[in-house]
Design a protein around this motif. Sequence first.
Motif, PDB file in Angstrom:
ATOM      1  N   LYS A   5       0.803  -1.234   0.000  1.00 52.30           N
ATOM      2  CA  LYS A   5       0.000   0.000   0.000  1.00 52.30           C
ATOM      3  C   LYS A   5       0.835   1.283   0.000  1.00 52.30           C
ATOM      4  O   LYS A   5       0.328   2.357   0.309  1.00 52.30           O
ATOM      5  N   ASN A   6       2.118   1.177  -0.378  1.00 51.00           N
ATOM      6  CA  ASN A   6       2.970   2.370  -0.476  1.00 51.00           C
ATOM      7  C   ASN A   6       2.938   2.867  -1.925  1.00 51.00           C
ATOM      8  O   ASN A   6       3.919   2.765  -2.668  1.00 51.00           O
ATOM      9  N   PHE A   7       1.793   3.380  -2.330  1.00 54.68           N
ATOM     10  CA  PHE A   7       1.590   3.747  -3.729  1.00 54.68           C
ATOM     11  C   PHE A   7       2.369   5.001  -4.129  1.00 54.68           C
ATOM     12  O   PHE A   7       2.745   5.155  -5.289  1.00 54.68           O
ATOM     13  N   CYS A   8       2.605   5.889  -3.192  1.00 52.20           N
ATOM     14  CA  CYS A   8       3.358   7.116  -3.491  1.00 52.20           C
ATOM     15  C   CYS A   8       4.765   6.776  -3.953  1.00 52.20           C
ATOM     16  O   CYS A   8       5.230   7.262  -4.992  1.00 52.20           O
ATOM     17  N   GLN A   9       5.465   5.914  -3.207  1.00 51.12           N
ATOM     18  CA  GLN A   9       6.825   5.524  -3.571  1.00 51.12           C
ATOM     19  C   GLN A   9       6.827   4.656  -4.828  1.00 51.12           C
ATOM     20  O   GLN A   9       7.711   4.777  -5.684  1.00 51.12           O
ATOM     21  N   ALA A  10       5.814   3.806  -4.960  1.00 49.71           N
ATOM     22  CA  ALA A  10       5.712   2.959  -6.151  1.00 49.71           C
ATOM     23  C   ALA A  10       5.583   3.812  -7.407  1.00 49.71           C
ATOM     24  O   ALA A  10       6.177   3.500  -8.438  1.00 49.71           O
ATOM     25  N   ARG A  11       4.822   4.911  -7.320  1.00 48.23           N
ATOM     26  CA  ARG A  11       4.635   5.774  -8.494  1.00 48.23           C
ATOM     27  C   ARG A  11       5.915   6.506  -8.878  1.00 48.23           C
ATOM     28  O   ARG A  11       6.139   6.773 -10.057  1.00 48.23           O
ATOM     29  N   LYS A  12       6.756   6.791  -7.911  1.00 50.22           N
ATOM     30  CA  LYS A  12       8.038   7.440  -8.216  1.00 50.22           C
ATOM     31  C   LYS A  12       8.912   6.533  -9.081  1.00 50.22           C
ATOM     32  O   LYS A  12       9.568   6.992 -10.017  1.00 50.22           O
ATOM     33  N   ILE A  13       8.914   5.243  -8.762  1.00 48.95           N
ATOM     34  CA  ILE A  13       9.697   4.288  -9.548  1.00 48.95           C
ATOM     35  C   ILE A  13       8.998   4.016 -10.882  1.00 48.95           C
ATOM     36  O   ILE A  13       9.630   3.963 -11.936  1.00 48.95           O
ATOM     37  N   ASN A  14       7.695   3.866 -10.824  1.00 43.79           N
ATOM     38  CA  ASN A  14       6.912   3.566 -12.033  1.00 43.79           C
ATOM     39  C   ASN A  14       7.066   4.663 -13.085  1.00 43.79           C
ATOM     40  O   ASN A  14       7.060   4.398 -14.290  1.00 43.79           O
ATOM     41  N   LYS A  15       7.220   5.891 -12.625  1.00 42.22           N
ATOM     42  CA  LYS A  15       7.369   7.038 -13.531  1.00 42.22           C
ATOM     43  C   LYS A  15       8.568   6.850 -14.466  1.00 42.22           C
ATOM     44  O   LYS A  15       8.549   7.275 -15.621  1.00 42.22           O
ATOM     45  N   LYS A  16       9.615   6.194 -13.957  1.00 39.28           N
ATOM     46  CA  LYS A  16      10.821   5.958 -14.758  1.00 39.28           C
ATOM     47  C   LYS A  16      10.562   4.979 -15.916  1.00 39.28           C
ATOM     48  O   LYS A  16      11.313   4.947 -16.883  1.00 39.28           O
ATOM     49  N   LEU A  17       9.507   4.167 -15.775  1.00 45.08           N
ATOM     50  CA  LEU A  17       9.249   3.122 -16.764  1.00 45.08           C
ATOM     51  C   LEU A  17       8.103   3.441 -17.723  1.00 45.08           C
ATOM     52  O   LEU A  17       7.842   2.669 -18.645  1.00 45.08           O
ATOM     53  N   VAL A  18       7.424   4.567 -17.502  1.00 46.55           N
ATOM     54  CA  VAL A  18       6.230   4.888 -18.301  1.00 46.55           C
ATOM     55  C   VAL A  18       6.517   4.887 -19.794  1.00 46.55           C
ATOM     56  O   VAL A  18       5.821   4.235 -20.582  1.00 46.55           O
ATOM     57  N   LYS A  19       7.572   5.590 -20.198  1.00 46.86           N
ATOM     58  CA  LYS A  19       7.888   5.677 -21.626  1.00 46.86           C
ATOM     59  C   LYS A  19       8.369   4.333 -22.164  1.00 46.86           C
ATOM     60  O   LYS A  19       8.006   3.929 -23.277  1.00 46.86           O
ATOM     61  N   LEU A  20       9.182   3.636 -21.381  1.00 42.84           N
ATOM     62  CA  LEU A  20       9.688   2.329 -21.808  1.00 42.84           C
ATOM     63  C   LEU A  20       8.537   1.346 -22.015  1.00 42.84           C
ATOM     64  O   LEU A  20       8.511   0.599 -23.000  1.00 42.84           O
ATOM     65  N   ASN A  21       7.573   1.347 -21.086  1.00 45.54           N
ATOM     66  CA  ASN A  21       6.408   0.466 -21.221  1.00 45.54           C
ATOM     67  C   ASN A  21       5.690   0.697 -22.549  1.00 45.54           C
ATOM     68  O   ASN A  21       5.213  -0.243 -23.184  1.00 45.54           O
ATOM     69  N   LYS A  22       5.608   1.948 -22.949  1.00 51.54           N
ATOM     70  CA  LYS A  22       4.927   2.294 -24.208  1.00 51.54           C
ATOM     71  C   LYS A  22       5.756   1.864 -25.412  1.00 51.54           C
ATOM     72  O   LYS A  22       5.251   1.255 -26.357  1.00 51.54           O
ATOM     73  N   ILE A  23       7.051   2.150 -25.362  1.00 50.55           N
ATOM     74  CA  ILE A  23       7.956   1.843 -26.479  1.00 50.55           C
ATOM     75  C   ILE A  23       8.001   0.342 -26.778  1.00 50.55           C
ATOM     76  O   ILE A  23       8.042  -0.072 -27.941  1.00 50.55           O
ATOM     77  N   LEU A  24       7.967  -0.469 -25.739  1.00 50.94           N
ATOM     78  CA  LEU A  24       8.088  -1.921 -25.909  1.00 50.94           C
ATOM     79  C   LEU A  24       6.878  -2.554 -26.582  1.00 50.94           C
ATOM     80  O   LEU A  24       6.874  -3.754 -26.858  1.00 50.94           O
ATOM     81  N   PHE A  25       5.859  -1.738 -26.855  1.00 51.72           N
ATOM     82  CA  PHE A  25       4.681  -2.251 -27.560  1.00 51.72           C
ATOM     83  C   PHE A  25       4.363  -1.449 -28.821  1.00 51.72           C
ATOM     84  O   PHE A  25       3.260  -1.543 -29.352  1.00 51.72           O
ATOM     85  N   LEU A  26       5.361  -0.712 -29.318  1.00 43.79           N
ATOM     86  CA  LEU A  26       5.163   0.024 -30.571  1.00 43.79           C
ATOM     87  C   LEU A  26       5.116  -0.920 -31.770  1.00 43.79           C
ATOM     88  O   LEU A  26       4.585  -0.580 -32.817  1.00 43.79           O
ATOM     89  N   GLU A  27       5.719  -2.079 -31.624  1.00 44.91           N
ATOM     90  CA  GLU A  27       5.529  -3.178 -32.580  1.00 44.91           C
ATOM     91  C   GLU A  27       5.103  -4.401 -31.779  1.00 44.91           C
ATOM     92  O   GLU A  27       5.198  -4.416 -30.546  1.00 44.91           O
ATOM     93  N   SER A  28       4.641  -5.429 -32.451  1.00 48.94           N
ATOM     94  CA  SER A  28       4.093  -6.586 -31.758  1.00 48.94           C
ATOM     95  C   SER A  28       5.098  -7.221 -30.800  1.00 48.94           C
ATOM     96  O   SER A  28       6.259  -7.438 -31.153  1.00 48.94           O
TER      97      SER A  28
END
Length: 304
Positions: free
Chosen positions: A224-247
């Motif tokens: 339930k430490n969502f604040c700290q989780a979002r700080k780390i998750n922020k670093k991966l937002v763009k990567l998560n998107k890029i990894l699905f630009l092709e199948s």
Amino acid sequence: MFTGNIVALITPMNKKGKICLDSLKNIINYHIYNKTSAIISVGTTGESATLTKKEHIKLVLLTLKLAKNKIPIIAGTGANSTEEAIILTRKFEKSGISACLSVTPYYNKPSQKGLYQHFKKISENTSIPQILYNVPSRTGCDLLPKTVYKLSKLKNIIGIKEASGDLSRVNQIKSLVDKNFIILSGDDATALDFMQLGGDGVISVTSNIAAKEVSQICKLALNKNFCQARKINKKLVKLNKILFLESNPIPIKWAAKKIGLIKNSTLRLPMIQPQKKLKKIILKELYKKKLEIMKKKYNHFILF
């Protein structure tokens, strides 16, 4: 065992398209080191569609052997033929496999009653715990919450990988099933939101190259430490998107090769290498994160 960061493992191949043992050892050790909760061997990210049945079985058992009981192994055993799925599932009876991940039958577009009967028959023919996998965008059918509820009543159906992209499914399913039924995200981009709504973790593609970060996000979110989780998750937002630009798994395999986790980014047709434009985008994102490779006795590890 079946919560937190579960990786949908890529299948490393040599230049001739055969399984690369050295790379497989390396990525398994990478996930053990970074405290990944479990490995999915030969799921759809592992190119199950282009492996022969013999290769499929061999690879799952090889992954199990190389893991040396240090991390649970879940076998991908889905098929669009119920009998095929049963045959494949039964190959792993008493093997030490922790569970099976079974995707909804693709192309056939069965009704909800057909989906229920499909998974019920698999369940009746194995003692291995079963995790359902719903991914309508790639199968052409959608396993609805009421059907999930009915299936959850069967003794060895223990959870679902929900990848419909509809976050409201978390509460819809949770309101129907027993509290011990596991609900996992199948989408890296929305996994943290999924867990904040009550999900139990993620079966992750991004974790193939960012296992440490995805594991940390899951651990924090489940505590339930969502604040700290979002700080780390922020670093991966763009990567998560890029990894699905092709199948999938085209981008993730190429990225894993570039950081030294696997020797080659070989895919089997009809999958081909990423377009040059996407390669540049992936490299830019990896370098932006000041990627470092740390050598250990079992080869390379990625640290952001």
